[in-house]
Design a protein around this motif. Structure first.
Motif, short mmCIF file in Angstrom:
data_model
loop_
_atom_site.label_atom_id
_atom_site.label_comp_id
_atom_site.label_asym_id
_atom_site.label_seq_id
_atom_site.Cartn_x
_atom_site.Cartn_y
_atom_site.Cartn_z
N CYS A 3 0.83 -1.21 0.00
CA CYS A 3 0.00 0.00 0.00
C CYS A 3 0.86 1.26 0.00
N ARG A 7 0.62 4.22 -2.75
CA ARG A 7 0.44 5.61 -2.37
C ARG A 7 1.50 6.50 -3.03
N GLU A 103 -7.60 4.21 -2.37
CA GLU A 103 -7.75 4.51 -0.95
C GLU A 103 -8.69 3.51 -0.28
N LYS A 104 -9.79 3.18 -0.94
CA LYS A 104 -10.71 2.19 -0.39
C LYS A 104 -10.05 0.82 -0.30
N GLU A 106 -6.86 0.21 0.07
CA GLU A 106 -5.90 0.25 1.18
C GLU A 106 -6.61 0.08 2.51
N GLN A 107 -7.73 0.77 2.69
CA GLN A 107 -8.47 0.65 3.94
C GLN A 107 -9.02 -0.75 4.13
N ARG A 110 -6.22 -3.10 5.13
CA ARG A 110 -5.87 -2.91 6.54
C ARG A 110 -6.91 -3.55 7.46
N ASP A 111 -8.18 -3.40 7.11
CA ASP A 111 -9.24 -4.02 7.90
C ASP A 111 -9.12 -5.54 7.89
#
Length: 144
Positions: A3, A7, A103-104, A106-107, A110-111
């Protein structure tokens, strides 16, 4: 780590998009006006894909992702015709579709990482399970 690389690469894209939009101000205003008209006239299911409606040959597939109402209530905007409009359509797609999707992503990754970390912790601590592979079976004597 993956990620972070995404970025850094997306930051490079942002500068290119900014330069294209700065050079093509008239076309940018035209696309913004068309997108505004579209959002007034049609029911928009997901506005993240609106910029894809201006890209030739992709607009057909994007229409199903953007529109959420009846087929007769949807009027697609005119796709990019010349090289300047196509460059702007590509820049808008990067800025309005690709970057938010990254971005979604990556989130969500992470979740998922946190979920599996918590699951392994629960299995190892509460249930006394081990993530180590089982020991190999003992060899038996051929005459036994």
């Amino acid at each position: 780590e993956f990620c972070e690389h995404l970025r850094k690469d997306s930051e490079k894209l942002f500068e290119v998009v900014k330069a294209v939009r700065g050079a093509l101000v008239q076309e940018t205003m035209k696309f913004n006006r068309e997108a505004g008209i579209l959002s007034i006239r049609s029911y928009i299911k997901d506005d993240a894909f609106i910029s894809l409606l201006f890209v030739p040959e992709v607009d057909v597939y994007a229409a199903a992702m953007v529109h959420g109402g009846e087929k007769h209530d949807f009027t697609k905007p005119v796709v990019a015709k010349d090289q300047f409009e196509r460059a702007l359509a590509a820049a808008c797609t990067v800025d309005e579709t690709l970057l938010p999707s990254l971005e979604k992503f990556e989130q969500l990754s992470r979740d998922l990482h946190q979920f599996f970390h918590d699951l392994m912790e629960h299995l190892e601590v509460d249930l006394r399970a081990s993530s180590k592979p089982p020991p190999p079976p003992k060899k038996r004597a051929p005459w036994a």
